[in-house]
Design a protein around this motif. Structure first.
Motif, PDB file in Angstrom:
ATOM      1  N   THR A  97      16.151 -21.654  -8.439  1.00 30.64           N
ATOM      2  CA  THR A  97      17.107 -21.060  -7.650  1.00 30.64           C
ATOM      3  C   THR A  97      18.558 -20.832  -8.508  1.00 30.64           C
ATOM      4  O   THR A  97      18.914 -19.652  -8.356  1.00 30.64           O
ATOM      5  N   ILE A  98      19.063 -21.824  -9.295  1.00 30.05           N
ATOM      6  CA  ILE A  98      20.176 -21.401 -10.145  1.00 30.05           C
ATOM      7  C   ILE A  98      20.021 -20.390 -11.149  1.00 30.05           C
ATOM      8  O   ILE A  98      20.808 -19.378 -11.322  1.00 30.05           O
ATOM      9  N   ALA A  99      18.842 -20.421 -11.698  1.00 31.17           N
ATOM     10  CA  ALA A  99      18.585 -19.198 -12.669  1.00 31.17           C
ATOM     11  C   ALA A  99      18.584 -17.787 -12.315  1.00 31.17           C
ATOM     12  O   ALA A  99      19.246 -16.797 -12.504  1.00 31.17           O
ATOM     13  N   ALA A 100      17.804 -17.790 -10.964  1.00 29.37           N
ATOM     14  CA  ALA A 100      17.670 -16.387 -10.586  1.00 29.37           C
ATOM     15  C   ALA A 100      18.959 -16.005  -9.780  1.00 29.37           C
ATOM     16  O   ALA A 100      19.306 -14.655  -9.911  1.00 29.37           O
ATOM     17  N   PHE A 101      19.587 -16.824  -9.207  1.00 33.66           N
ATOM     18  CA  PHE A 101      20.808 -16.424  -8.710  1.00 33.66           C
ATOM     19  C   PHE A 101      21.829 -16.071  -9.728  1.00 33.66           C
ATOM     20  O   PHE A 101      22.737 -15.025  -9.513  1.00 33.66           O
ATOM     21  N   THR A 102      21.796 -16.748 -10.801  1.00 33.36           N
ATOM     22  CA  THR A 102      23.094 -16.430 -11.860  1.00 33.36           C
ATOM     23  C   THR A 102      22.524 -14.915 -12.442  1.00 33.36           C
ATOM     24  O   THR A 102      23.701 -14.156 -12.523  1.00 33.36           O
ATOM     25  N   VAL A 103      21.329 -14.834 -12.515  1.00 38.46           N
ATOM     26  CA  VAL A 103      20.822 -13.360 -13.064  1.00 38.46           C
ATOM     27  C   VAL A 103      21.357 -12.373 -11.973  1.00 38.46           C
ATOM     28  O   VAL A 103      22.109 -11.254 -12.470  1.00 38.46           O
ATOM     29  N   PHE A 104      20.934 -12.517 -10.682  1.00 40.03           N
ATOM     30  CA  PHE A 104      21.241 -11.402  -9.646  1.00 40.03           C
ATOM     31  C   PHE A 104      22.753 -11.286  -9.671  1.00 40.03           C
ATOM     32  O   PHE A 104      23.387 -10.277  -9.535  1.00 40.03           O
ATOM     33  N   PHE A 105      23.313 -12.506  -9.697  1.00 42.40           N
ATOM     34  CA  PHE A 105      25.079 -12.337  -9.601  1.00 42.40           C
ATOM     35  C   PHE A 105      25.556 -11.632 -10.840  1.00 42.40           C
ATOM     36  O   PHE A 105      26.349 -10.741 -10.533  1.00 42.40           O
ATOM     37  N   LEU A 106      25.215 -11.761 -12.128  1.00 39.94           N
ATOM     38  CA  LEU A 106      25.647 -11.241 -12.998  1.00 39.94           C
ATOM     39  C   LEU A 106      25.308  -9.626 -12.953  1.00 39.94           C
ATOM     40  O   LEU A 106      26.394  -8.933 -13.156  1.00 39.94           O
ATOM     41  N   LEU A 107      24.176  -9.429 -12.421  1.00 42.92           N
ATOM     42  CA  LEU A 107      23.758  -7.686 -12.479  1.00 42.92           C
ATOM     43  C   LEU A 107      24.689  -7.171 -11.378  1.00 42.92           C
ATOM     44  O   LEU A 107      25.266  -6.004 -11.588  1.00 42.92           O
ATOM     45  N   ILE A 108      24.757  -7.925 -10.158  1.00 43.13           N
ATOM     46  CA  ILE A 108      25.777  -7.356  -8.879  1.00 43.13           C
ATOM     47  C   ILE A 108      27.280  -7.112  -9.564  1.00 43.13           C
ATOM     48  O   ILE A 108      27.884  -6.283  -9.172  1.00 43.13           O
ATOM     49  N   PHE A 109      27.632  -8.129 -10.411  1.00 47.73           N
ATOM     50  CA  PHE A 109      28.890  -8.291 -10.918  1.00 47.73           C
ATOM     51  C   PHE A 109      29.168  -7.023 -11.628  1.00 47.73           C
ATOM     52  O   PHE A 109      30.395  -6.287 -11.822  1.00 47.73           O
ATOM     53  N   SER A 110      28.420  -6.688 -12.617  1.00 51.83           N
ATOM     54  CA  SER A 110      28.344  -5.680 -13.590  1.00 51.83           C
ATOM     55  C   SER A 110      28.281  -4.265 -12.882  1.00 51.83           C
ATOM     56  O   SER A 110      28.680  -3.384 -13.351  1.00 51.83           O
ATOM     57  N   ILE A 111      27.637  -4.358 -11.684  1.00 53.18           N
ATOM     58  CA  ILE A 111      27.743  -3.120 -10.742  1.00 53.18           C
ATOM     59  C   ILE A 111      28.852  -2.896 -10.288  1.00 53.18           C
ATOM     60  O   ILE A 111      29.570  -1.855 -10.209  1.00 53.18           O
ATOM     61  N   VAL A 112      29.431  -3.877  -9.473  1.00 52.20           N
ATOM     62  CA  VAL A 112      30.775  -3.828  -8.917  1.00 52.20           C
ATOM     63  C   VAL A 112      32.134  -3.651  -9.782  1.00 52.20           C
ATOM     64  O   VAL A 112      32.797  -2.903  -9.344  1.00 52.20           O
ATOM     65  N   PHE A 113      32.053  -4.489 -10.793  1.00 50.66           N
ATOM     66  CA  PHE A 113      33.014  -4.416 -11.611  1.00 50.66           C
ATOM     67  C   PHE A 113      32.584  -3.947 -13.089  1.00 50.66           C
ATOM     68  O   PHE A 113      32.469  -4.691 -13.825  1.00 50.66           O
ATOM     69  N   PRO A 114      32.160  -2.527 -13.146  1.00 49.26           N
ATOM     70  CA  PRO A 114      31.580  -1.961 -14.608  1.00 49.26           C
ATOM     71  C   PRO A 114      32.536  -2.182 -15.499  1.00 49.26           C
ATOM     72  O   PRO A 114      32.014  -2.398 -16.728  1.00 49.26           O
ATOM     73  N   THR A 115      33.925  -2.134 -15.363  1.00 51.06           N
ATOM     74  CA  THR A 115      34.811  -2.310 -16.423  1.00 51.06           C
ATOM     75  C   THR A 115      35.060  -3.618 -17.118  1.00 51.06           C
ATOM     76  O   THR A 115      35.458  -3.860 -18.086  1.00 51.06           O
ATOM     77  N   VAL A 116      34.713  -4.636 -16.301  1.00 51.58           N
ATOM     78  CA  VAL A 116      34.957  -5.977 -16.891  1.00 51.58           C
ATOM     79  C   VAL A 116      33.614  -6.596 -17.657  1.00 51.58           C
ATOM     80  O   VAL A 116      32.642  -6.565 -17.314  1.00 51.58           O
ATOM     81  N   ASN A 117      34.284  -6.861 -19.028  1.00 54.15           N
ATOM     82  CA  ASN A 117      33.207  -7.225 -20.066  1.00 54.15           C
ATOM     83  C   ASN A 117      32.960  -8.630 -19.774  1.00 54.15           C
ATOM     84  O   ASN A 117      33.710  -9.743 -20.475  1.00 54.15           O
ATOM     85  N   LEU A 118      31.816  -9.107 -18.943  1.00 55.46           N
ATOM     86  CA  LEU A 118      31.798 -10.459 -18.803  1.00 55.46           C
ATOM     87  C   LEU A 118      31.443 -11.633 -20.040  1.00 55.46           C
ATOM     88  O   LEU A 118      31.868 -12.584 -20.040  1.00 55.46           O
TER      89      LEU A 118
END
Ligand code: CMP
Length: 480
Positions: A97-118
């Motif tokens: 759960t933790i691993a999959a959610f982290t991956v999904f969240f980072l993916l969504i974050f980079s789509i919603v905030f494309p300019t922020v370098n995580l």
């Protein structure tokens, strides 16, 4: 489907529907929302846009979390169970759960905030790393201890374990990434951190194992151990949840101050129910004692009542006289002579399988079986062979007594047996007043010798003549 599973499905469906609806609304009215916020915030356009994006991120995050939960249930609940027959451990599920959610969240974050370098956000923040490291110290310790518990598998869900400084005992319900959850026998839930459990000795009683229990009890010294052991073994083996695969063992633990201390060991079909079974076993012991006339030993003092002892001795003496009068070789004796013989007789009690007479030993007394049974055994080619079984009222040991030769055979108690020992002196007195007795005894000895000789092929024994025996006995007892 279970009720709690049904409830979970309903909550899951409602949450998904609400999140989807929210997201659809935010997407559909995106421009209007932004315009409204900008108007409200008076020209802070960038902040207004960020608020809308954060809302979007939150809704997508919720959907991603719900998706991960659904995948988790599908993969570990259903597929795992179908393939392996059991559900995956919750620690594995949590890691997924933790691993999959982290991956999904980072993916969504980079789509919603494309300019922020995580990446830069995480790597450049050394202070953030230190803070995170310190904050997660215990959590990570538990996490890795949990992984090692899962890898070692020293116990599983359903096993009974005793763990921790406080010796908590209970059934393992769950092993999570943080703690072991056990349910105690008082129905309390105890959580033990994985990292502290890893440092403590853990006693494990596996579910699919025949685990034993020990219960102690005691009985009076006057109660026969053979009887107590038999009675308790039979009572305990019938109790519910006591395994039929291994019969219970009852043994003497100690000869205590107040009585004989026993322990009974029995194996359980379901160890998780041991406290109920222990209680039932104690109850069965009480009833079995009552039926068998056995007595529990309390702290006691022995009080010697002389009158009582005299009466007891009288009763015992008359029982011994009756026994001796019923022995065929003593039939010619008068009542007084039998009473004299009974007075000189000494009673001995032997446990089952105990040796009463050892072949080859010197012997100066004979025995009458008062209670129980004995077996007369000789050794042939290194193996014991029974030549006769003697019951109450039978006698033995006369051969060595009357001839002065060593004992001809082993005599072993077959059950708890009480014998009456009659010594050389007492027999001599009987012979002096009853010379005929010597003759009838010599016949019996000769017959028994022949019985031994036929089996052992002892030619010496066969050569012994009855007449010779009679003279030998008379000589030995210095009779005319
Ligand atoms: P003793 O030789 O003193 O010790 C062993 C005893 O076993 C013996 O006396 C007999 O009393 C008894 N015994 C030996 N042989 C036999 C037999 N064939 N049948 C019955 N009793 C026997």
């Amino acid at each position: 489907m279970r009720r709690d599973q049904k409830n979970k499905l309903i909550i899951f469906s409602v949450a998904t529907a609400l999140a989807l609806l929210g997201l659809a609304l935010v997407v559909r009215f995106d421009l209007q929302l932004r315009a409204l916020l900008r108007a409200q915030m008076g020209g802070l356009a960038a902040q207004a846009d960020t608020i809308v994006d954060v809302v979007r991120l939150a809704l997508l995050g919720i959907l991603a979390y719900l998706l991960v939960r659904a995948l988790n249930s599908l993969i570990f609940g259903l597929v795992f169970r179908l393939r392996r027959g059991y559900e995956a451990p919750s620690l594995v599920r949590n890691i997924f759960t933790i691993a999959a959610f982290t991956v999904f969240f980072l993916l969504i974050f980079s789509i919603v905030f494309p300019t922020v370098n995580l990446g830069a956000l995480f790597t450049t923040s050394a202070i953030f790393g230190v803070i995170l490291g310190l904050a997660l110290q215990d959590t990570l310790g538990n996490f890795f201890a949990g992984i090692s518990l899962q890898a070692d598998r020293p116990f599983q869900v359903g096993d009974v374990i005793t763990v921790g400084a406080q010796r908590h005992t209970g059934v393992v319900e769950e092993i999570t990434w943080r703690a072991i959850k056990i349910r105690t026998f008082t129905n309390h839930v105890v959580l033990i951190n994985n990292s502290s459990a890893a440092k403590e000795p853990i006693e494990v009683c596996p579910r699919n194992n025949l685990n034993a229990r020990l219960i102690n009890f005691n009985a009076l010294y006057t109660d026969s151990p053979a009887k107590a052991i038999h009675v308790i073994r039979e009572a305990v083996r019938e109790a519910d949840n006591v395994s039929k695969k291994i019969p219970p063992i009852v043994r003497i633990r100690n000869l205590g101050d107040n009585g004989v201390d026993y322990e009974v060991k029995y194996w359980l079909d379901d160890y998780a129910k041991y406290s109920d079974t222990d209680a039932l076993v104690r109850q069965r012991i009480w009833y079995a004692f009552r039926r068998a006339g056995l007595n529990f030993a309390y702290p006691t003092r022995t009080l010697h009542l002389e009158r009582g002892r005299v009466a007891e001795a009288d009763a015992k003496g008359s029982a011994i006289s009756e026994r001796l009068a019923a022995v065929d070789i003593f039939a010619p004796l008068s009542a007084d002579e039998t009473a004299m013989l009974a007075k000189s007789a000494v009673s001995h009690v032997f446990a089952p399988s105990e040796l009463v007479i050892r072949a080859g030993d010197p012997g100066s007394s004979m025995f009458v079986v008062h209670n129980g049974r004995v077996s007369v055994q000789i050794t042939e080619n290194g193996r014991a062979r029974t030549v006769a079984t003697l019951n109450e009222g039978d006698f033995f040991g006369e051969m060595a007594l009357f001839t002065g030769e060593p004992r001809t055979a082993n005599v072993v108690a077959l059950e708890e047996t009480e014998v009456l020992e009659i010594k050389h002196e007492a027999m001599k007195r009987v012979f002096e007043t009853n010379p005929d007795l010597v003759e009838s005894l010599s016949h019996i000895i000769a017959e028994r010798r022949e019985g031994l000789a036929a089996r052992t092929d002892d030619s010496d024994a066969q050569r012994d003549h009855r007449a010779g025996l009679l003279t030998a006995i008379k000589r030995f007892f210095k009779l005319k």
